[in-house]
Motif scaffolding. Structure first.
Motif, PDB file in Angstrom:
ATOM      1  N   GLY A 119      91.436 -64.255 -33.525  1.00 24.59           N
ATOM      2  CA  GLY A 119      90.109 -64.878 -33.489  1.00 24.59           C
ATOM      3  C   GLY A 119      89.046 -63.969 -34.071  1.00 24.59           C
ATOM      4  N   ALA A 120      89.128 -62.680 -33.763  1.00 20.75           N
ATOM      5  CA  ALA A 120      88.158 -61.725 -34.297  1.00 20.75           C
ATOM      6  C   ALA A 120      88.264 -61.619 -35.809  1.00 20.75           C
ATOM      7  N   LEU A 121      89.471 -61.512 -36.316  1.00 20.84           N
ATOM      8  CA  LEU A 121      89.651 -61.396 -37.766  1.00 20.84           C
ATOM      9  C   LEU A 121      89.244 -62.681 -38.481  1.00 20.84           C
ATOM     10  N   ARG A 122      89.506 -63.819 -37.862  1.00 16.81           N
ATOM     11  CA  ARG A 122      89.077 -65.104 -38.439  1.00 16.81           C
ATOM     12  C   ARG A 122      87.550 -65.179 -38.498  1.00 16.81           C
ATOM     13  N   VAL A 135      74.141 -49.218 -31.896  1.00 18.69           N
ATOM     14  CA  VAL A 135      75.129 -50.020 -32.623  1.00 18.69           C
ATOM     15  C   VAL A 135      75.616 -51.125 -31.687  1.00 18.69           C
ATOM     16  N   PRO A 136      75.502 -52.382 -32.104  1.00 17.75           N
ATOM     17  CA  PRO A 136      75.969 -53.474 -31.253  1.00 17.75           C
ATOM     18  C   PRO A 136      77.465 -53.361 -30.967  1.00 17.75           C
ATOM     19  N   VAL A 137      77.825 -53.608 -29.721  1.00 18.58           N
ATOM     20  CA  VAL A 137      79.229 -53.608 -29.316  1.00 18.58           C
ATOM     21  C   VAL A 137      79.551 -55.001 -28.789  1.00 18.58           C
ATOM     22  N   GLY A 138      80.403 -55.713 -29.499  1.00 16.18           N
ATOM     23  CA  GLY A 138      80.840 -57.032 -29.053  1.00 16.18           C
ATOM     24  C   GLY A 138      81.787 -56.895 -27.878  1.00 16.18           C
ATOM     25  N   HIS A 196      86.715 -64.417 -31.352  1.00 17.55           N
ATOM     26  CA  HIS A 196      85.783 -64.962 -32.345  1.00 17.55           C
ATOM     27  C   HIS A 196      84.351 -64.812 -31.849  1.00 17.55           C
ATOM     28  N   GLU A 197      84.112 -65.155 -30.590  1.00 13.59           N
ATOM     29  CA  GLU A 197      82.768 -65.078 -30.021  1.00 13.59           C
ATOM     30  C   GLU A 197      82.233 -63.646 -30.004  1.00 13.59           C
ATOM     31  N   ALA A 198      83.088 -62.687 -29.664  1.00 11.68           N
ATOM     32  CA  ALA A 198      82.646 -61.286 -29.597  1.00 11.68           C
ATOM     33  C   ALA A 198      82.230 -60.779 -30.964  1.00 11.68           C
ATOM     34  N   ALA A 257      78.353 -59.662 -32.013  1.00 14.15           N
ATOM     35  CA  ALA A 257      78.078 -58.307 -32.501  1.00 14.15           C
ATOM     36  C   ALA A 257      77.475 -58.324 -33.899  1.00 14.15           C
ATOM     37  N   VAL A 258      78.029 -59.133 -34.781  1.00 18.54           N
ATOM     38  CA  VAL A 258      77.520 -59.187 -36.151  1.00 18.54           C
ATOM     39  C   VAL A 258      76.130 -59.824 -36.185  1.00 18.54           C
ATOM     40  N   SER A 259      75.913 -60.838 -35.365  1.00 19.92           N
ATOM     41  CA  SER A 259      74.587 -61.446 -35.278  1.00 19.92           C
ATOM     42  C   SER A 259      73.552 -60.429 -34.817  1.00 19.92           C
TER      43      SER A 259
END
Length: 161
Positions: free
Chosen positions: A37-40, A110-113, A140-142, A146-148
């Protein structure tokens, strides 16, 4: 149900961000779903070359997150699973991981998901792992969170025009 009322995040102009994903090795099936999910999510965001590192368990996530945050990553995503057992171990690990990852984010900027599942049983973890039949995709949500957040921070650090 967990996840009810979650925001739908739209993240733009983030393909150039450096993102690292750190994943624990315990609970292989659940972790495979979280990592997928994270890589997707990273691929959906146009981030083609993320760093993926594996650590033994959830307790090791904060120290690796701290090192990566200090090495120029724009966001770090921590993925793990802690399943409640019959001893206080669950509370200690959950508290340590949560406080550790929070401290990394606050200390480094630094944001940490937070993709660490803290569940009562394996079925709850499977329901959140983004697998076929899961009701949620916390990996995916994490990443998206984090990127947002990294994109938001970049927008306030650049000169206003």
């Amino acid at each position: 149900m967990s996840g009810k009322g979650a925001p739908e995040l739209t993240v733009k102009n983030c393909a150039d961000l450096r993102v690292a994903v750190i994943a624990a090795q315990w609970h292989e099936k659940v972790m495979d779903g979280l990592v997928d999910g994270a890589l997707r999510a990273l691929a959906d965001l146009g981030i083609d070359e993320p760093t993926l590192l594996r650590v033994p368990g959830a307790f090791e996530l904060p120290v690796v997150a701290k090192v990566l945050a200090g090495r120029g990553y724009d966001a770090v995503v921590a993925l793990g699973v802690v399943v409640r057992g019959g001893t206080p171990h669950f509370e200690y690990v959950c508290q340590g991981v949560t406080q550790g990852l929070t401290q990394v984010a606050v200390d480094t900027g630094v944001p940490v998901g937070f993709g660490v599942l803290t569940v009562d049983d394996e079925q709850q973890a499977l329901d959140r792992a983004g697998l076929d039949g899961s009701t949620e995709d916390k990996g995916h949500e994490a990443v998206t969170a984090a990127v947002s957040t990294a994109a938001t921070l970049r927008s306030v650090s650049e000169p206003w025009r």
